[in-house]
Design a protein around this motif. Structure first.
Motif, PDB file in Angstrom:
ATOM      1  N   ALA A  43       0.963  -1.459   0.065  1.00 33.48           N
ATOM      2  CA  ALA A  43       0.228  -0.153  -0.448  1.00 33.48           C
ATOM      3  C   ALA A  43       0.331   1.190  -0.160  1.00 33.48           C
ATOM      4  CB  ALA A  43      -0.791  -0.139   1.333  1.00 33.48           C
ATOM      5  N   THR A  44       1.759   0.417   0.706  1.00 35.07           N
ATOM      6  CA  THR A  44       2.903   1.980   1.003  1.00 35.07           C
ATOM      7  C   THR A  44       3.502   2.704  -0.322  1.00 35.07           C
ATOM      8  OG1 THR A  44       3.640   2.013   3.013  1.00 35.07           O
ATOM      9  CG2 THR A  44       4.618   3.743   2.044  1.00 35.07           C
ATOM     10  N   ARG A  45       4.531   1.288  -1.158  1.00 35.35           N
ATOM     11  CA  ARG A  45       4.396   1.672  -2.251  1.00 35.35           C
ATOM     12  C   ARG A  45       4.267   2.200  -3.589  1.00 35.35           C
ATOM     13  NH1 ARG A  45       5.135  -1.694  -6.859  1.00 35.35           N
ATOM     14  NH2 ARG A  45       4.108  -3.270  -5.580  1.00 35.35           N
ATOM     15  N   PHE A  46       2.084   1.346  -3.717  1.00 31.74           N
ATOM     16  CA  PHE A  46       1.928   2.316  -4.702  1.00 31.74           C
ATOM     17  C   PHE A  46       1.670   3.303  -4.465  1.00 31.74           C
ATOM     18  CE2 PHE A  46       0.370  -2.154  -5.413  1.00 31.74           C
ATOM     19  CZ  PHE A  46       0.893  -2.349  -7.330  1.00 31.74           C
ATOM     20  N   ALA A  47       1.302   3.958  -3.069  1.00 33.00           N
ATOM     21  CA  ALA A  47       0.241   4.701  -2.904  1.00 33.00           C
ATOM     22  C   ALA A  47       1.545   6.044  -2.775  1.00 33.00           C
ATOM     23  CB  ALA A  47       0.286   5.465  -1.194  1.00 33.00           C
ATOM     24  N   GLN A  48       3.003   5.594  -2.534  1.00 29.98           N
ATOM     25  CA  GLN A  48       4.438   6.596  -3.173  1.00 29.98           C
ATOM     26  C   GLN A  48       4.463   6.779  -4.641  1.00 29.98           C
ATOM     27  OE1 GLN A  48       6.259   8.980  -0.390  1.00 29.98           O
ATOM     28  NE2 GLN A  48       7.011   9.355  -2.963  1.00 29.98           N
ATOM     29  N   GLU A  49       4.663   5.776  -5.941  1.00 28.97           N
ATOM     30  CA  GLU A  49       4.133   5.829  -6.682  1.00 28.97           C
ATOM     31  C   GLU A  49       3.034   6.997  -6.680  1.00 28.97           C
ATOM     32  OE1 GLU A  49       4.027   1.870  -8.705  1.00 28.97           O
ATOM     33  OE2 GLU A  49       6.111   1.353  -7.168  1.00 28.97           O
ATOM     34  N   ALA A  50       1.617   6.816  -6.992  1.00 30.16           N
ATOM     35  CA  ALA A  50       0.303   7.629  -7.006  1.00 30.16           C
ATOM     36  C   ALA A  50       1.269   9.670  -6.918  1.00 30.16           C
ATOM     37  CB  ALA A  50      -0.727   7.259  -6.579  1.00 30.16           C
ATOM     38  N   VAL A  51       2.167   9.047  -5.569  1.00 24.83           N
ATOM     39  CA  VAL A  51       2.343  11.143  -5.297  1.00 24.83           C
ATOM     40  C   VAL A  51       3.379  11.499  -6.306  1.00 24.83           C
ATOM     41  CG1 VAL A  51       3.762  12.429  -3.926  1.00 24.83           C
ATOM     42  CG2 VAL A  51       1.700  10.708  -3.181  1.00 24.83           C
ATOM     43  N   ARG A  56       2.241  15.907  -7.698  1.00 27.29           N
ATOM     44  CA  ARG A  56       1.943  16.246  -6.550  1.00 27.29           C
ATOM     45  C   ARG A  56       0.837  17.740  -6.748  1.00 27.29           C
ATOM     46  NH1 ARG A  56       6.681  14.575  -5.066  1.00 27.29           N
ATOM     47  NH2 ARG A  56       7.175  13.920  -2.976  1.00 27.29           N
ATOM     48  N   ARG A  57      -0.298  16.863  -7.651  1.00 28.83           N
ATOM     49  CA  ARG A  57      -1.789  17.627  -8.128  1.00 28.83           C
ATOM     50  C   ARG A  57      -2.338  17.757  -7.371  1.00 28.83           C
ATOM     51  NH1 ARG A  57       0.617  17.195 -13.924  1.00 28.83           N
ATOM     52  NH2 ARG A  57       0.048  15.052 -13.453  1.00 28.83           N
ATOM     53  N   ASP A  58      -2.452  16.551  -7.163  1.00 23.90           N
ATOM     54  CA  ASP A  58      -4.073  16.318  -6.282  1.00 23.90           C
ATOM     55  C   ASP A  58      -4.199  15.633  -4.767  1.00 23.90           C
ATOM     56  OD1 ASP A  58      -6.799  14.443  -6.010  1.00 23.90           O
ATOM     57  OD2 ASP A  58      -6.782  13.736  -7.258  1.00 23.90           O
ATOM     58  N   VAL A  59      -4.661  16.568  -4.129  1.00 27.99           N
ATOM     59  CA  VAL A  59      -4.865  16.594  -2.537  1.00 27.99           C
ATOM     60  C   VAL A  59      -4.754  15.016  -2.009  1.00 27.99           C
ATOM     61  CG1 VAL A  59      -6.750  16.925  -2.381  1.00 27.99           C
ATOM     62  CG2 VAL A  59      -5.347  17.650  -0.501  1.00 27.99           C
ATOM     63  N   ARG A  60      -5.643  14.218  -2.823  1.00 28.49           N
ATOM     64  CA  ARG A  60      -5.789  12.446  -2.272  1.00 28.49           C
ATOM     65  C   ARG A  60      -4.890  11.586  -2.163  1.00 28.49           C
ATOM     66  NH1 ARG A  60      -9.362  10.006  -7.152  1.00 28.49           N
ATOM     67  NH2 ARG A  60      -7.817  10.694  -8.613  1.00 28.49           N
ATOM     68  N   PHE A  61      -3.134  12.007  -3.097  1.00 23.96           N
ATOM     69  CA  PHE A  61      -2.914  10.694  -3.084  1.00 23.96           C
ATOM     70  C   PHE A  61      -1.690  10.895  -2.311  1.00 23.96           C
ATOM     71  CE2 PHE A  61      -3.344  11.456  -8.010  1.00 23.96           C
ATOM     72  CZ  PHE A  61      -4.902  10.009  -8.163  1.00 23.96           C
ATOM     73  N   PRO A  62      -0.891  12.239  -1.538  1.00 18.84           N
ATOM     74  CA  PRO A  62      -0.365  12.559  -0.379  1.00 18.84           C
ATOM     75  C   PRO A  62      -1.511  12.898   1.315  1.00 18.84           C
ATOM     76  CG  PRO A  62      -0.630  14.680  -1.915  1.00 18.84           C
ATOM     77  CD  PRO A  62      -1.259  13.547  -2.587  1.00 18.84           C
ATOM     78  N   GLY A  63      -2.534  12.373   0.517  1.00 15.70           N
ATOM     79  CA  GLY A  63      -3.441  12.214   1.712  1.00 15.70           C
ATOM     80  C   GLY A  63      -3.731  10.977   2.098  1.00 15.70           C
ATOM     81  N   ALA A  85      -0.064  17.456   1.280  1.00 20.90           N
ATOM     82  CA  ALA A  85      -1.235  16.989   1.220  1.00 20.90           C
ATOM     83  C   ALA A  85      -1.894  18.943   1.056  1.00 20.90           C
ATOM     84  CB  ALA A  85      -2.633  16.352   1.408  1.00 20.90           C
ATOM     85  N   VAL A  86      -2.129  19.246   2.172  1.00 20.65           N
ATOM     86  CA  VAL A  86      -1.963  20.663   2.772  1.00 20.65           C
ATOM     87  C   VAL A  86      -1.538  21.867   2.148  1.00 20.65           C
ATOM     88  CG1 VAL A  86      -2.484  22.257   5.009  1.00 20.65           C
ATOM     89  CG2 VAL A  86      -1.991  20.287   5.352  1.00 20.65           C
ATOM     90  N   ASP A  87      -0.471  21.530   1.939  1.00 23.02           N
ATOM     91  CA  ASP A  87       0.144  22.838   0.779  1.00 23.02           C
ATOM     92  C   ASP A  87      -0.746  22.825  -0.754  1.00 23.02           C
ATOM     93  OD1 ASP A  87       2.098  22.981   2.636  1.00 23.02           O
ATOM     94  OD2 ASP A  87       3.982  22.424   1.755  1.00 23.02           O
ATOM     95  N   ILE A  88      -0.469  21.477  -0.779  1.00 22.09           N
ATOM     96  CA  ILE A  88      -1.411  21.420  -2.328  1.00 22.09           C
ATOM     97  C   ILE A  88      -3.084  21.877  -2.011  1.00 22.09           C
ATOM     98  CG2 ILE A  88      -2.816  19.849  -3.663  1.00 22.09           C
ATOM     99  CD1 ILE A  88      -0.479  18.255  -3.366  1.00 22.09           C
ATOM    100  N   ALA A  89      -3.356  21.618  -1.028  1.00 26.05           N
ATOM    101  CA  ALA A  89      -4.873  21.712  -0.860  1.00 26.05           C
ATOM    102  C   ALA A  89      -4.599  24.139  -0.975  1.00 26.05           C
ATOM    103  CB  ALA A  89      -5.431  21.831  -0.203  1.00 26.05           C
TER     104      ALA A  89
END
Length: 95
Positions: A43-51, A56-63, A85-89
């Motif tokens: 889950a961590t690996r895929f989440a980091q790959e998504a970010v 770093r354009r979509d807040v849901r990925f780093p969230g 995520a906060v910075d993006i938002a």
């Protein structure tokens, strides 16, 4: 579907990844499926790959990454991801 049937959803995301490798939404889905089944390293690996794929354009990925890292007991990294995520938002709110 991901919440109720994460293993079934995973097969669909695997197919989607085969069609469009590196798509942030697909990587996020794979991460969510792994998270639902308790596979925190994956889950961590895929989440980091998504970010990374989203640049770093979509807040849901780093969230989501922050949530996974926190669950894995990696608080400092989770704090950094949540801060991203906060910075993006904030940036999106200003724009």
């Amino acid at each position: 579907m991901v919440e109720g049937f994460p293993r079934l959803a995973r097969s669909h995301y695997d197919k989607a990844q085969g069609l469009k490798r590196g798509e942030p939404a697909v990587l996020y889905g794979l991460s969510f499926c792994a998270f639902q089944t308790g596979d925190l390293p994956e889950a961590t690996r895929f989440a980091q790959e998504a970010v990374d794929a989203d640049h770093r354009r979509d807040v849901r990925f780093p969230g989501h990454l922050a949530k996974v890292l926190l669950q894995a007991g990696r608080r400092e990294e989770a704090d950094r991801a949540a801060s991203t995520a906060v910075d993006i938002a904030q940036l999106r709110a200003r724009n």
